[in-house]
Write a protein that holds these residues in place. Sequence first.
Motif, PDB file in Angstrom:
ATOM      1  N   ASN A 100      -6.875   5.772  -9.193  1.00  0.00           N
ATOM      2  CA  ASN A 100      -8.327   5.578  -9.298  1.00  0.00           C
ATOM      3  C   ASN A 100      -9.048   6.238  -8.140  1.00  0.00           C
ATOM      4  O   ASN A 100      -8.780   5.935  -6.983  1.00  0.00           O
ATOM      5  CB  ASN A 100      -8.666   4.078  -9.330  1.00  0.00           C
ATOM      6  CG  ASN A 100      -8.294   3.441 -10.637  1.00  0.00           C
ATOM      7  OD1 ASN A 100      -8.477   4.035 -11.693  1.00  0.00           O
ATOM      8  ND2 ASN A 100      -7.754   2.233 -10.573  1.00  0.00           N
ATOM      9  N   LEU A 106      -2.570   2.506  -8.432  1.00  0.00           N
ATOM     10  CA  LEU A 106      -1.877   3.641  -9.055  1.00  0.00           C
ATOM     11  C   LEU A 106      -1.816   3.379 -10.555  1.00  0.00           C
ATOM     12  O   LEU A 106      -1.557   2.260 -10.997  1.00  0.00           O
ATOM     13  CB  LEU A 106      -0.462   3.781  -8.494  1.00  0.00           C
ATOM     14  CG  LEU A 106      -0.365   4.005  -6.982  1.00  0.00           C
ATOM     15  CD1 LEU A 106       1.095   4.162  -6.580  1.00  0.00           C
ATOM     16  CD2 LEU A 106      -1.161   5.227  -6.549  1.00  0.00           C
ATOM     17  N   ILE A 107      -2.062   4.394 -11.343  1.00  0.00           N
ATOM     18  CA  ILE A 107      -2.128   4.225 -12.794  1.00  0.00           C
ATOM     19  C   ILE A 107      -0.826   4.670 -13.481  1.00  0.00           C
ATOM     20  O   ILE A 107      -0.327   3.992 -14.358  1.00  0.00           O
ATOM     21  CB  ILE A 107      -3.315   5.052 -13.359  1.00  0.00           C
ATOM     22  CG1 ILE A 107      -4.634   4.531 -12.784  1.00  0.00           C
ATOM     23  CG2 ILE A 107      -3.329   5.024 -14.873  1.00  0.00           C
ATOM     24  CD1 ILE A 107      -5.812   5.443 -13.005  1.00  0.00           C
ATOM     25  N   ALA A 108      -0.316   5.825 -13.050  1.00  0.00           N
ATOM     26  CA  ALA A 108       0.863   6.368 -13.721  1.00  0.00           C
ATOM     27  C   ALA A 108       1.561   7.372 -12.811  1.00  0.00           C
ATOM     28  O   ALA A 108       0.984   7.867 -11.844  1.00  0.00           O
ATOM     29  CB  ALA A 108       0.457   7.058 -15.023  1.00  0.00           C
ATOM     30  N   ARG A 119       0.826  -1.208   0.000  1.00  0.00           N
ATOM     31  CA  ARG A 119       0.000   0.000   0.000  1.00  0.00           C
ATOM     32  C   ARG A 119       0.864   1.264   0.000  1.00  0.00           C
ATOM     33  O   ARG A 119       2.019   1.257   0.402  1.00  0.00           O
ATOM     34  CB  ARG A 119      -0.939  -0.006   1.205  1.00  0.00           C
ATOM     35  CG  ARG A 119      -2.015  -1.087   1.109  1.00  0.00           C
ATOM     36  CD  ARG A 119      -3.119  -0.826   2.099  1.00  0.00           C
ATOM     37  NE  ARG A 119      -4.181  -1.835   2.016  1.00  0.00           N
ATOM     38  CZ  ARG A 119      -4.172  -3.003   2.657  1.00  0.00           C
ATOM     39  NH1 ARG A 119      -3.161  -3.319   3.432  1.00  0.00           N
ATOM     40  NH2 ARG A 119      -5.180  -3.848   2.510  1.00  0.00           N
ATOM     41  N   LEU A 132      -1.092   9.403 -10.605  1.00  0.00           N
ATOM     42  CA  LEU A 132      -2.466   9.351 -11.079  1.00  0.00           C
ATOM     43  C   LEU A 132      -3.072   8.093 -10.452  1.00  0.00           C
ATOM     44  O   LEU A 132      -2.466   7.034 -10.494  1.00  0.00           O
ATOM     45  CB  LEU A 132      -2.423   9.214 -12.609  1.00  0.00           C
ATOM     46  CG  LEU A 132      -3.638   9.536 -13.446  1.00  0.00           C
ATOM     47  CD1 LEU A 132      -3.923  11.023 -13.387  1.00  0.00           C
ATOM     48  CD2 LEU A 132      -3.395   9.113 -14.891  1.00  0.00           C
ATOM     49  N   GLN A 164      -0.728  -0.349  -4.282  1.00  0.00           N
ATOM     50  CA  GLN A 164       0.094   0.115  -5.398  1.00  0.00           C
ATOM     51  C   GLN A 164      -0.585  -0.151  -6.745  1.00  0.00           C
ATOM     52  O   GLN A 164      -0.473   0.619  -7.688  1.00  0.00           O
ATOM     53  CB  GLN A 164       1.451  -0.578  -5.348  1.00  0.00           C
ATOM     54  CG  GLN A 164       2.383  -0.118  -6.424  1.00  0.00           C
ATOM     55  CD  GLN A 164       3.740  -0.806  -6.365  1.00  0.00           C
ATOM     56  OE1 GLN A 164       4.752  -0.145  -6.442  1.00  0.00           O
ATOM     57  NE2 GLN A 164       3.773  -2.115  -6.220  1.00  0.00           N
ATOM     58  N   VAL A 165      -1.330  -1.269  -6.810  1.00  0.00           N
ATOM     59  CA  VAL A 165      -1.957  -1.650  -8.073  1.00  0.00           C
ATOM     60  C   VAL A 165      -3.035  -0.650  -8.514  1.00  0.00           C
ATOM     61  O   VAL A 165      -3.409  -0.602  -9.688  1.00  0.00           O
ATOM     62  CB  VAL A 165      -2.541  -3.084  -7.978  1.00  0.00           C
ATOM     63  CG1 VAL A 165      -3.693  -3.147  -7.006  1.00  0.00           C
ATOM     64  CG2 VAL A 165      -2.934  -3.599  -9.329  1.00  0.00           C
ATOM     65  N   GLN A 189       6.977   0.371  -7.015  1.00  0.00           N
ATOM     66  CA  GLN A 189       7.303   1.047  -8.270  1.00  0.00           C
ATOM     67  C   GLN A 189       7.262   2.570  -8.139  1.00  0.00           C
ATOM     68  O   GLN A 189       7.562   3.277  -9.094  1.00  0.00           O
ATOM     69  CB  GLN A 189       6.321   0.609  -9.373  1.00  0.00           C
ATOM     70  CG  GLN A 189       6.209  -0.895  -9.552  1.00  0.00           C
ATOM     71  CD  GLN A 189       7.468  -1.524 -10.104  1.00  0.00           C
ATOM     72  OE1 GLN A 189       8.082  -0.969 -10.995  1.00  0.00           O
ATOM     73  NE2 GLN A 189       7.874  -2.657  -9.566  1.00  0.00           N
ATOM     74  N   VAL A 190       6.857   3.057  -6.973  1.00  0.00           N
ATOM     75  CA  VAL A 190       6.809   4.512  -6.762  1.00  0.00           C
ATOM     76  C   VAL A 190       7.621   4.867  -5.513  1.00  0.00           C
ATOM     77  O   VAL A 190       7.868   4.019  -4.657  1.00  0.00           O
ATOM     78  CB  VAL A 190       5.353   5.016  -6.585  1.00  0.00           C
ATOM     79  CG1 VAL A 190       4.577   4.883  -7.884  1.00  0.00           C
ATOM     80  CG2 VAL A 190       4.649   4.280  -5.452  1.00  0.00           C
ATOM     81  N   VAL A 244       6.931  -7.850  -3.988  1.00  0.00           N
ATOM     82  CA  VAL A 244       6.575  -7.426  -5.337  1.00  0.00           C
ATOM     83  C   VAL A 244       7.317  -6.153  -5.740  1.00  0.00           C
ATOM     84  O   VAL A 244       7.345  -5.788  -6.909  1.00  0.00           O
ATOM     85  CB  VAL A 244       5.049  -7.202  -5.484  1.00  0.00           C
ATOM     86  CG1 VAL A 244       4.316  -8.509  -5.288  1.00  0.00           C
ATOM     87  CG2 VAL A 244       4.537  -6.147  -4.529  1.00  0.00           C
ATOM     88  N   GLY A 245       7.954  -5.503  -4.748  1.00  0.00           N
ATOM     89  CA  GLY A 245       8.710  -4.291  -5.073  1.00  0.00           C
ATOM     90  C   GLY A 245       7.791  -3.089  -5.248  1.00  0.00           C
ATOM     91  O   GLY A 245       6.706  -3.202  -5.810  1.00  0.00           O
TER      92      GLY A 245
END
Lengths: 96, 96, 96, 96, 96, 96, 96
Positions: free
Chosen positions: C67, C89-91, C9, C65, C86-87, C57-58, C54-55
């Motif tokens: 949802n 998060l879009i970009a 999260r 960006l 984390q999933v 990414q941010v 899972v690491g």
Amino acid sequence: MKIIPLFDRVVIKPDTQTSKTKSGIVLPSTSQERPQIGIVTAIGSGLDIDANNVGMQVRVGDKVLFNKFAGSEVKIDDETLLVLRQVDLIAIMEEN
Amino acid sequence: MKIIPLFDRVVIKPDTQTSKTKSGIVLPSTSQERPQIGIVTAIGSGLDIDANNVGMQVRVGDKVLFNKFAGSEVKIDDETLLVLRQVDLIAIMEEN
Amino acid sequence: MKIIPLFDRVVIKPDTQTSKTKSGIVLPSTSQERPQIGIVTAIGSGLDIDANNVGMQVRVGDKVLFNKFAGSEVKIDDETLLVLRQVDLIAIMEEN
Amino acid sequence: MKIIPLFDRVVIKPDTQTSKTKSGIVLPSTSQERPQIGIVTAIGSGLDIDANNVGMQVRVGDKVLFNKFAGSEVKIDDETLLVLRQVDLIAIMEEN
Amino acid sequence: MKIIPLFDRVVIKPDTQTSKTKSGIVLPSTSQERPQIGIVTAIGSGLDIDANNVGMQVRVGDKVLFNKFAGSEVKIDDETLLVLRQVDLIAIMEEN
Amino acid sequence: MKIIPLFDRVVIKPDTQTSKTKSGIVLPSTSQERPQIGIVTAIGSGLDIDANNVGMQVRVGDKVLFNKFAGSEVKIDDETLLVLRQVDLIAIMEEN
Amino acid sequence: MKIIPLFDRVVIKPDTQTSKTKSGIVLPSTSQERPQIGIVTAIGSGLDIDANNVGMQVRVGDKVLFNKFAGSEVKIDDETLLVLRQVDLIAIMEEN
């Protein structure tokens, strides 16, 4: 303009004439649940969305039976095509 | 301002003119279920949410067919873009 | 009081001003389905609920960006924050 | 009477006073979707239902944020407790 | 007549008196969502339906908390028993 | 005519008399959710649909408890039988 | 015209006469949930959609019991056939 289907998808040209020909296949319009017939015009790489190679079980030119409501419809040069996942193909139809 | 899509997502600039051009692709507005055409403007790392590298099957500049209702819409500098998962891409469209 | 998000999260401070600034991003309130912009203020360990790494990414400070309807809202010291996976998060949004 | 949670479950004593204290956390009752705060009073073995050890990410005494509607409520010696799966915990709250 | 539960199932004798005793546990009938208390009277082999040994986390004689609406009810010699999967057990209740 | 169940399925001859006998098991017809009793008359190979051998946990002749609404009913020589997956069996009933 | 079923599918010629014959099998039309009897006329490669070989458990000529509402119906040379996945087959029927 050419459609190159992604993953395990195939492009199908639906055979709308089937129900009226003498080919022996009858798909009466009264039944909404009957599958449709079409010709495979392009196939994907066979990779699934997890990057595994699942292999394509059909080839360009195969006459196939597929689920009527599967896939996405697209119109190119006045020709209506369907792009669907290989898994929505039911069977290959072969002349005796 | 630049959008860097996460995971296996791509950024698409929808081609809203398609249905009026002579490109041979017609996507009539009467059909809500037809897929849309757009240009890929950015691609993610290709990692999925379990940290596996699934690989990106499309490149920046590709003209792609995608599911109309997939993804998230964002507006940057008056330009409306869509961010969607690679799996929601259906096919690559190539000029003959 | 500090929020340490669990698993994969992240904590996001939503950027409610975005739709009124000159940053080039416009997220009109008429559209309920547009994603939101925010700043990452904390990230989890990157373990998923099956204890796999899972690491992340941010990073803290990233403008992201996400949802709109994902995650849980919490108010700390009059500041409204969102905790989401984390999933969702879009970009990542990057200044040019 | 003591509750020993099974698998990856935890026992939480909900902090019903939070919305009225000066702790800096405000969870107004008007919002049904806001998460709740509570103290972890017991943790399970960390085995999931497939007998894999997923590890417990929280300890007894941790102040945690959790989904309001997750888990099962039980009353022991006039004390209402909640038993929920670790995955329904959102974050650990730490004093600065 | 004896019930030997299959797979990871357990047989529970529900403790219908709990809500009236001085044991400290109160499960008021007004709440439909509160879990129930019962005694484990038999346990399965611990194999799951894919033939993996998941191990049984409870023993015969354990007082357990379980989801009220889980499992199947069966009556043997005027005794009503419940057969449910181990995963529907929430916690073991232990005397201090 | 003999039924050879496929995969991990079993054939059960339901014991419709149970609710009237002195066997100690009472399954009143007023309760729609109570499981039924029956005798296993045939078992499958124990392969599941992914070709893994999950093993059969019951043998021909076992008296079993099963979910009333699971499986398919078939009538052979005036005898009504049920074919259901092993996973829909709840327990083996054994005489003391 | 020949149907070659894809993946783990089989082609079945339904035995519509069963309910009127002396074969001992009675499938009264009043019951919508009873399975049907048919003869296997073609089998797929046994590959599933992930390219794993699951193996075919039935052979051409087998009399099988199958779920009435599974699969797709197709008419060839006035013969109505069904194409369904092997998993929708319940049992093989064998003469004593």
